[in-house]
Design an enzyme around this catalytic site. Structure first.
Site, PDB file in Angstrom:
ATOM      1  N   LEU A  33       6.674  89.803 -22.184  1.00 54.82           N
ATOM      2  CA  LEU A  33       5.709  90.778 -21.654  1.00 54.82           C
ATOM      3  C   LEU A  33       5.802  90.670 -20.144  1.00 54.82           C
ATOM      4  CD1 LEU A  33       2.270  90.449 -23.532  1.00 54.82           C
ATOM      5  CD2 LEU A  33       3.848  92.382 -23.565  1.00 54.82           C
ATOM      6  N   ASP A  34       5.678  91.783 -19.442  1.00 54.47           N
ATOM      7  CA  ASP A  34       5.724  91.743 -17.976  1.00 54.47           C
ATOM      8  C   ASP A  34       4.562  90.906 -17.425  1.00 54.47           C
ATOM      9  OD1 ASP A  34       7.825  93.499 -18.137  1.00 54.47           O
ATOM     10  OD2 ASP A  34       6.576  95.286 -17.784  1.00 54.47           O
ATOM     11  N   ILE A  35       4.706  90.508 -16.184  1.00 54.37           N
ATOM     12  CA  ILE A  35       3.679  89.655 -15.546  1.00 54.37           C
ATOM     13  C   ILE A  35       2.298  90.335 -15.547  1.00 54.37           C
ATOM     14  CG2 ILE A  35       4.226  90.449 -13.173  1.00 54.37           C
ATOM     15  CD1 ILE A  35       3.769  87.428 -12.356  1.00 54.37           C
ATOM     16  N   HIS A  91      11.181  96.730 -19.418  1.00 55.79           N
ATOM     17  CA  HIS A  91      10.080  97.591 -18.944  1.00 55.79           C
ATOM     18  C   HIS A  91      10.038  98.910 -19.734  1.00 55.79           C
ATOM     19  CE1 HIS A  91       9.331  94.903 -15.730  1.00 55.79           C
ATOM     20  NE2 HIS A  91      10.172  95.370 -14.848  1.00 55.79           N
ATOM     21  N   LYS A 136       6.811 101.283 -19.704  1.00 50.80           N
ATOM     22  CA  LYS A 136       6.562 101.828 -18.358  1.00 50.80           C
ATOM     23  C   LYS A 136       7.619 102.882 -18.014  1.00 50.80           C
ATOM     24  CE  LYS A 136       4.451  97.602 -16.615  1.00 50.80           C
ATOM     25  NZ  LYS A 136       4.780  96.307 -16.041  1.00 50.80           N
TER      26      LYS A 136
END
Ligand code: URA
Length: 259
Positions: free
Chosen positions: A105-107, A187, A190
């Site tokens: 998962l992204d930050i 990503h 997004k």
């Protein structure tokens, strides 16, 4: 698991080296079923006996499987010089050298991350033929448009020409939708919404396969699950029934936090 030397067991299952474990043993900090053990050569059966180090129970099963509710600001890696990693959310008595986050998962994304020490399972989960679906509650900057449903179902082409597999989507409110991905490109959520001319403000992963993030698990919290739960997770689930479950489980999140 058969019998194993207690010093090896503790060195495998904790962050401590074999020598550090020996010091703990000498100090009387290790117990097997409540009885102090000082001999590093003593054999134990970790599946049948309760082993404690400084009063904390050390997990004895073959593998550890944890669900974490990742907060923002943590990265899905085992170590990093700049950022906090999700392993820092694992309590010390459960943390050991072979653990890693299965999937990323992204930050700035939050929600369900599995931290495990079972490489075979990770391989199974990430193999394209298993198609373990990932469910995200997506908060958009601009209103969700009905036309997105068809575009996402057809498969989005990203700005660099990459084609995405079809995505199942349900609009939940003006700016929130639930998406189900069957692959994990960098990503991806997004970039898909960027291709549609919108912007993702927040992503919360709420399920992997049929495994739901427990809605009462606080941000930064963890829950130990077992191999049988993982097998259940790998079985195919249906989008409509997952939607129902997710909307029920996360109604307060949707009402309170992310309108
Ligand atoms: N897609 C993204 O863009 N970010 C995530 O963290 C997960 C999926």
């Amino acid at each position: 698991m058969t019998e194993i030397r207690i010093d090896k067991f503790l060195a495998d299952r904790t962050k401590y080296s074999r020598n550090e474990v020996k010091t703990f043993l000498k100090k009387g900090a290790v117990c097997a079923d409540g009885v102090t053990v000082t001999d590093p050569k003593q054999k134990i059966n970790p599946e049948r006996q309760e082993i404690t180090l400084s009063g904390k129970k050390i997990h004895g099963g073959e593998h550890i499987y944890l669900i974490l509710n990742k907060p923002e600001g943590y990265i899905c890696a085992t170590e990093d010089k700049q950022h906090k990693t999700v392993l820092e959310l694992v309590p010390e008595e459960l943390r050991h050298k072979d653990m890693f986050p299965a999937g990323r998962l992204d930050i700035d994304s939050t929600g369900l991350v599995l931290v495990i020490d079972d490489g075979k399972l990770a391989h199974q989960m990430l193999a394209p033929k298993h198609h373990v679906s990932k469910y995200y509650l997506v908060t958009l900057a601009e209103n969700f448009e009905e036309s997105y449903l068809q575009s996402l179902a057809d498969g989005i082409t990203l700005s660099d020409g990459t084609h995405c597999l079809p995505v199942q989507t349900k609009q939940i409110s003006e700016k929130i939708c639930l998406v189900c991905l069957h692959e994990g490109k960098y990503h991806q959520v997004k970039r898909m919404f960027a291709s549609l001319g919108n912007h993702v403000e927040h992503l919360h992963r709420v399920a992997v396969g049929s495994l739901l993030l427990p809605p009462d698990l606080p941000s930064g919290g963890h829950l130990e699950i077992f191999h049988k739960d993982i097998l259940k997770m790998l079985k195919a689930e249906s989008f409509p029934s997952m939607c129902e479950e997710i909307l029920l489980a996360f109604s307060s999140y949707l009402i309170n936090d992310r309108r």
